[in-house]
Design an enzyme around this catalytic site. Structure first.
Site, PDB file in Angstrom:
ATOM      1  N   ASP A 132      43.235 -20.814 -25.850  1.00 59.15           N
ATOM      2  CA  ASP A 132      42.415 -21.251 -24.707  1.00 59.15           C
ATOM      3  C   ASP A 132      43.251 -21.888 -23.590  1.00 59.15           C
ATOM      4  O   ASP A 132      42.808 -21.952 -22.449  1.00 59.15           O
ATOM      5  CB  ASP A 132      41.357 -22.269 -25.159  1.00 59.15           C
ATOM      6  CG  ASP A 132      40.420 -21.699 -26.204  1.00 59.15           C
ATOM      7  OD1 ASP A 132      40.303 -20.465 -26.278  1.00 59.15           O
ATOM      8  OD2 ASP A 132      39.821 -22.486 -26.964  1.00 59.15           O
ATOM      9  N   ARG A 159      38.799   0.368 -18.974  1.00 57.31           N
ATOM     10  CA  ARG A 159      38.816   0.873 -17.590  1.00 57.31           C
ATOM     11  C   ARG A 159      38.779   2.412 -17.560  1.00 57.31           C
ATOM     12  O   ARG A 159      38.157   3.012 -16.675  1.00 57.31           O
ATOM     13  CB  ARG A 159      40.064   0.361 -16.866  1.00 57.31           C
ATOM     14  CG  ARG A 159      40.101   0.666 -15.400  1.00 57.31           C
ATOM     15  CD  ARG A 159      41.344   0.071 -14.761  1.00 57.31           C
ATOM     16  NE  ARG A 159      41.210  -1.339 -14.469  1.00 57.31           N
ATOM     17  CZ  ARG A 159      40.510  -1.834 -13.454  1.00 57.31           C
ATOM     18  NH1 ARG A 159      39.856  -1.014 -12.642  1.00 57.31           N
ATOM     19  NH2 ARG A 159      40.441  -3.121 -13.233  1.00 57.31           N
ATOM     20  N   LYS A 217      32.640   2.359  -5.036  1.00 57.91           N
ATOM     21  CA  LYS A 217      33.736   2.409  -6.021  1.00 57.91           C
ATOM     22  C   LYS A 217      33.339   3.095  -7.327  1.00 57.91           C
ATOM     23  O   LYS A 217      34.177   3.592  -8.077  1.00 57.91           O
ATOM     24  CB  LYS A 217      34.222   0.982  -6.291  1.00 57.91           C
ATOM     25  CG  LYS A 217      35.607   0.935  -6.854  1.00 57.91           C
ATOM     26  CD  LYS A 217      36.150  -0.484  -6.901  1.00 57.91           C
ATOM     27  CE  LYS A 217      37.387  -0.528  -7.765  1.00 57.91           C
ATOM     28  NZ  LYS A 217      37.123  -0.982  -9.121  1.00 57.91           N
ATOM     29  N   GLU A 226      33.191 -16.614 -22.468  1.00 53.56           N
ATOM     30  CA  GLU A 226      32.139 -16.829 -23.483  1.00 53.56           C
ATOM     31  C   GLU A 226      31.317 -18.101 -23.214  1.00 53.56           C
ATOM     32  O   GLU A 226      30.171 -18.188 -23.604  1.00 53.56           O
ATOM     33  CB  GLU A 226      32.756 -16.916 -24.882  1.00 53.56           C
ATOM     34  CG  GLU A 226      33.714 -18.079 -25.059  1.00 53.56           C
ATOM     35  CD  GLU A 226      34.279 -18.205 -26.463  1.00 53.56           C
ATOM     36  OE1 GLU A 226      33.921 -17.422 -27.346  1.00 53.56           O
ATOM     37  OE2 GLU A 226      35.102 -19.121 -26.665  1.00 53.56           O
ATOM     38  N   ARG A 250      27.554  -1.705 -19.079  1.00 51.95           N
ATOM     39  CA  ARG A 250      27.851  -1.814 -20.504  1.00 51.95           C
ATOM     40  C   ARG A 250      28.529  -3.163 -20.777  1.00 51.95           C
ATOM     41  O   ARG A 250      29.192  -3.700 -19.903  1.00 51.95           O
ATOM     42  CB  ARG A 250      28.791  -0.691 -20.967  1.00 51.95           C
ATOM     43  CG  ARG A 250      28.171   0.688 -20.951  1.00 51.95           C
ATOM     44  CD  ARG A 250      27.085   0.842 -22.009  1.00 51.95           C
ATOM     45  NE  ARG A 250      26.528   2.178 -22.050  1.00 51.95           N
ATOM     46  CZ  ARG A 250      25.517   2.615 -21.303  1.00 51.95           C
ATOM     47  NH1 ARG A 250      24.957   1.802 -20.416  1.00 51.95           N
ATOM     48  NH2 ARG A 250      25.074   3.846 -21.414  1.00 51.95           N
TER      49      ARG A 250
HETATM   50  O1  F6P Z   1      39.873 -22.157 -29.669  1.00 48.04           O
HETATM   51  C1  F6P Z   1      40.173 -20.819 -29.856  1.00 48.04           C
HETATM   52  C2  F6P Z   1      38.916 -19.982 -29.934  1.00 48.04           C
HETATM   53  O2  F6P Z   1      39.308 -18.637 -30.097  1.00 48.04           O
HETATM   54  C3  F6P Z   1      37.957 -20.135 -28.758  1.00 48.04           C
HETATM   55  O3  F6P Z   1      38.334 -19.389 -27.647  1.00 48.04           O
HETATM   56  C4  F6P Z   1      36.672 -19.676 -29.378  1.00 48.04           C
HETATM   57  O4  F6P Z   1      35.569 -20.242 -28.740  1.00 48.04           O
HETATM   58  C5  F6P Z   1      36.786 -20.171 -30.790  1.00 48.04           C
HETATM   59  O5  F6P Z   1      38.159 -20.358 -31.052  1.00 48.04           O
HETATM   60  C6  F6P Z   1      36.188 -19.245 -31.821  1.00 48.04           C
HETATM   61  O6  F6P Z   1      36.298 -19.841 -33.062  1.00 48.04           O
HETATM   62  P1  F6P Z   1      36.023 -19.124 -34.447  1.00 48.04           P
HETATM   63  O7  F6P Z   1      37.191 -18.255 -34.766  1.00 48.04           O
HETATM   64  O8  F6P Z   1      35.872 -20.249 -35.399  1.00 48.04           O
HETATM   65  O9  F6P Z   1      34.776 -18.329 -34.271  1.00 48.04           O
END
Ligand code: F6P
Length: 327
Positions: A132, A159, A217, A226, A250
């Site tokens: 992250d 893509r 385009k 997320e 999609r």
């Molecule tokens: O902190 C890393 C991370 O991949 C985040 O980006 C994500 O929200 C989380 O861990 C997902 O965690 P887990 O693998 O426990 O689902």
């Protein structure tokens, strides 16, 4: 005074990140070089509680530099939030006369180790390890570059389909509550737009833009973090579907493919330097600090209560993405 051999421990915690193994290797080998006894703790805080300590030898970390994940294992440990389990962990550490623990992880891991250190006087050093890249005080954390490259590879493939089928792809990337991963991957993949947790997008304006862009385009890549305020790529899809765009749009949720794989050059380098720095700090008795990097320099800094970045440091990235997409 006799020179007593010092015992230290290293563990990985939170989500695994490519480069963690290179970091473990550096801690173990630099530690052995300076005549420390180094223990590897299995599965993060759980290993401290369950007395799962592995004495590390020089060869324990052979052939791991190229591997993703973490050979020590990692867990998020709800038990460690309870004092009674931290007490058990302390007894296990005391038994081995370990005075310093090196934790490779993200903000949750730092918080856990800080509480523990304050309660029991065990020293710690925190090394940033999370894809992250959201740790306050450091411009980089282990795993970020590899994750970005994984995202780029996946989106380049998407893509092909987007342009062949004249589709708009909403690609969801990880990042938890931070948009750093999304912003950087949006730039590197030439995405038309990006949705991040730190910003509330006006969906009416987005809809207008995306329709206009589609007219000239015929395909688009939109990155959705997320943790964005709409609720992820699926929610954005439902919104666009309701506006009559169902057939053109999609969703691709990249998921854990982002976190795996052999670490890139950058992750191996940073991880190795961070690991060696931790041992230097222990030697200097510069403990209970975090390791960070900025402008090519690696340094230590004090732990503050806020260890998650409030805003991505490269927020200008957003302006750049908007500037380069024509609509
Ligand atoms: O902190 C890393 C991370 O991949 C985040 O980006 C994500 O929200 C989380 O861990 C997902 O965690 P887990 O693998 O426990 O689902």
């Amino acid at each position: 005074m006799t020179n007593k051999v010092r015992n230290i421990a290293v563990f990985t915690s939170g989500g695994d990140a490519p480069g963690m193994n290179a970091c473990i290797r550096a801690v173990v080998r630099a530690g052995i070089y300076h005549q420390f006894n180094v223990y590897g703790v299995i599965d993060g805080f759980n290993g401290l509680i369950d007395d799962d300590f592995k004495p590390m030898q020089y060869t324990s970390v052979s052939n791991i530099i190229s591997k993703g994940g973490t050979v020590l294992g990692t867990e998020r440990s709800p038990r460690f939030r309870e004092k009674k389990y931290r007490e058990i962990a302390y007894q296990n550490i005391k038994e081995r006369e370990i005075d310093t623990i090196v934790v490779v992880g993200g903000d949750g891991s730092y918080k856990g180790v800080k509480v523990f250190s304050e309660e029991y006087g065990i020293n710690f050093i925190g090394i940033p390890g999370t894809i992250d890249n959201d740790i306050y005080g450091s411009n980089y954390s282990i795993g970020f570059d590899t994750a970005l490259n994984n995202i780029i590879e996946a989106i380049d493939k998407i893509r092909d389909t987007a342009s062949s089928h004249h589709r708009i792809f909403l690609v969801e990337v990880m990042g938890n509550r931070s948009g750093v991963l999304a912003l950087n991957s949006a730039i590197a993949t030439g995405a038309e737009d990006v949705f991040i947790p730190e910003r509330n997008e006006d969906l009416n304006i987005f809809e207008e833009k995306i329709k206009k862009a589609y007219e000239f385009k015929k395909s688009s890549i939109i990155i959705v973090s997320e943790g964005d305020q709409i609720g992820g790529a699926k929610e954005l899809y439902h919104y666009l579907a309701k506006k009559g765009m169902e057939s053109k749009v999609r969703v691709a949720i990249l998921g854990h493919i982002q976190r795996g794989g052999s670490p890139t050059y950058k992750d191996r380098m940073m991880a190795t330097q961070f690991g060696a720095k931790a041992i230097d700090m222990i030697l200097e008795n510069e403990v209970n600090k975090l390791i960070g990097t900025k402008d090519g320099k690696i340094y230590s800094y004090e732990f503050t209560e806020t260890v998650t970045k409030q805003l991505p440091s490269n927020y200008d990235a957003l302006k750049l993405i908007k500037k380069l997409s024509r609509y």
